[in-house]
Enzyme design. Structure first.
Site, PDB file in Angstrom:
ATOM      1  N   ASP A 123       0.538  -1.118  -0.511  1.00 20.64           N
ATOM      2  CA  ASP A 123      -0.311   0.228   0.109  1.00 20.64           C
ATOM      3  C   ASP A 123       1.028   0.848  -0.011  1.00 20.64           C
ATOM      4  O   ASP A 123       1.894   1.613   0.381  1.00 20.64           O
ATOM      5  CB  ASP A 123      -0.758  -0.097   1.429  1.00 20.64           C
ATOM      6  CG  ASP A 123       0.228  -0.335   2.075  1.00 20.64           C
ATOM      7  OD1 ASP A 123       1.117  -0.783   2.987  1.00 20.64           O
ATOM      8  OD2 ASP A 123      -0.734   1.109   3.373  1.00 20.64           O
ATOM      9  N   GLU A 190      -0.031  -0.280   5.903  1.00 16.00           N
ATOM     10  CA  GLU A 190       1.027  -0.092   6.830  1.00 16.00           C
ATOM     11  C   GLU A 190       1.033   0.920   6.914  1.00 16.00           C
ATOM     12  O   GLU A 190       1.156   1.495   7.554  1.00 16.00           O
ATOM     13  CB  GLU A 190       2.440  -0.620   5.973  1.00 16.00           C
ATOM     14  CG  GLU A 190       3.409  -0.652   6.733  1.00 16.00           C
ATOM     15  CD  GLU A 190       3.709   0.375   7.073  1.00 16.00           C
ATOM     16  OE1 GLU A 190       5.060   1.271   7.930  1.00 16.00           O
ATOM     17  OE2 GLU A 190       3.677   1.690   6.007  1.00 16.00           O
TER      18      GLU A 190
END
Length: 489
Positions: A123, A190
């Protein structure tokens, strides 16, 4: 002999002994850097660049408001990985955890040895609204130009995901088989805390009884001009990361018309409290990972700097004073205070009945939340101001004396042969802390050579990585897999 002459003799003798001892300390410190033993990895450079370039085009953006996340982009990215790395998907055990987390298990030949894990996340942070036109190349273009690959994730952290898989694909093509179970674990949130990605992956593995000798995540990099007195670039491996806490200071009291203010309004009293915190600050202390950093770089310093750090028992107060003069080095040795939000008032001619301020704190290893709260309350010395603190303390500090750290250091030196590889304290957060419950040690290292300007690109405008850096990252991941899988000595 007269007393004053005797005194001079004694002082001179003591000074001579001091000089002998301190110079001896300086010349006897040996380098902690291993000799490089590079192992040529025949990477298909064109294919590798195409893979990272294509990976950047998937807008796997994490938003704090999870309802805004477009998981269709995540689905497409995962399908792309299957197409890009066929041997990895065929020969490794592959599992999705919590739908978008990925775990690859490369089974080792020796079941008695504890596993190792490499982790990254795919991400990325959003592009700030209004800055799109400031990018030299589109933020999700994956454009390759002038030896650089452009776009969100080239540094943070699709380079880790693609670099690890590219290394594994290449090693499979060359017939490599690991000695111990080797895991690749890729999170998908994250940038917003890792609660549904790495945290669930780690919890699932723990329930299955999987434990790791070490887990390696993103983190420090090989940085040019990082340490004064060291000419070589310094590659820093995070052995811990600072805690992140939020302190809210709030006050309530009578408001009223602004034409008749009290001498000390809610805004004034809260501002005074914040000013006290900024003027006082937490005490700096060269210890733990910060001290470890200088223990590793001191042997590579010029003589004058080496002399100072080799004799910390004398010069530590001076060293700490110097480190506290710059924000980056100050953050290495103390818990930091950063007021970030102030809320008060709704109308220009009305005194606010309440005011609040948010302070972001980055906690040193060993500083507890309770100790930080007590420090704030005692410093501001204002019973009418309520202090509420929440967040996390620093992660556990991993060993620098382990074979795991030596393997990472050796792998980094094999690729960056001129770099000084040293432990340090990471200021930002990562998924690595999620694996503390299942790993003996967790480390943080992004295997690219960058400048301080490049660090600002990671969540900013014009993020890119050079092709050479990317290829070096692939080489490093292959090196660490090989080093960690060597038979125990």
């Amino acid at each position: 002999m007269k007393k004053w002459k005797l005194g001079l003799v004694i002082v001179g003798s003591l000074l001579f002994i001091f000089i002998i001892v301190t110079v001896f300390n300086t010349v006897r410190i040996d380098s902690k850097q291993p000799v490089a033993h590079p192992d040529e990895l025949k990477v298909n450079k064109q294919e590798a660049v195409q893979h990272l370039s294509k990976a950047i085009t998937y807008q796997t953006i994490s938003y704090q408001d999870r309802s805004k996340i477009d998981f269709n982009e995540y689905d497409q990215f995962l399908r792309f990985l299957e197409d890009a790395f066929p041997r990895v998907y065929q020969e490794l055990e592959v599992e999705k955890i919590n739908q978008y987390g990925l775990v690859f298990k490369w089974k080792g030949s020796d079941a008695s040895r504890k596993a190792i894990g490499l982790t990254s996340h795919y991400d990325v942070v959003p592009v700030i609204d209004g800055t799109e036109d400031n990018w030299k190349q589109g933020p999700f273009s994956g454009k390759v130009t002038n030896g650089n690959i452009w776009g969100r994730g080239t540094l943070d952290d699709k380079i880790g995901v693609i670099g690890i898989l590219q290394a594994a694909e290449t090693m499979l093509d060359q017939g490599f088989t690991p000695d111990r179970d080797t895991y690749f674990m890729f999170g998908f949130d994250e940038e917003i805390g890792g609660e549904q990605g790495a945290q669930v992956i780690a919890r699932t593995l723990k329930e299955r009884g999987v434990t790791f000798d070490f887990v390696l995540d993103e983190g420090g990099a090989v940085v040019n001009d990082m340490v004064p007195g060291v000419d070589q670039p310094v590659g820093v491996v995070g052995i811990s990361e600072k805690g992140s806490a939020t302190a809210e200071l709030s006050i309530e009291g009578s408001g009223g018309h602004s034409s008749q203010p009290k001498n000390h309004t809610n805004i004034g009293r809260l501002s005074k409290a914040i000013a006290k915190l900024e003027d006082t600050q937490f005490k700096g202390d060269l210890k733990g990972p910060g001290e470890d950093l200088f223990n590793y770089v001191a042997p590579e310093m010029s003589f004058g700097m080496r002399y100072v750090f080799a004799n910390k028992f004398v010069f530590e107060p001076l060293i700490e004073k110097i480190l506290l003069q710059q924000p980056a080095s100050a953050a290495l040795i103390r818990t930091t205070i950063a007021p970030t939000i102030f809320n008060a008032g709704e109308q220009y001619n009305a005194l606010p009945e309440q005011a609040s301020a948010i302070i972001n704190l980055r906690l040193m290893p060993g500083d507890s939340m309770e100790e930080v709260k007590t420090f704030i309350e005692e410093t501001i010395d204002a019973p009418d101001i309520h202090v509420n603190i929440s967040g996390t303390e620093a992660s556990e500090v991993s060993s620098t004396n382990s074979r795991s750290f030596s393997s990472i250091q050796q792998a980094a030196r094999n690729v960056y042969q001129n770099a000084v590889i040293a432990p340090y304290l990471m200021f930002a957060g990562s998924d690595a802390r999620q694996y503390d419950p299942v790993a003996k040690d967790t480390y943080r290292f992004l295997p690219v050579q960058i400048s301080s300007e490049d660090l600002n690109r990671m969540h900013g405008t014009n993020e890119f990585v050079s092709v050479d850096n990317y290829i070096h990252a692939i080489e490093f991941y292959a090196e660490i897999i090989k080093e960690a899988n060597k038979p125990p000595s």
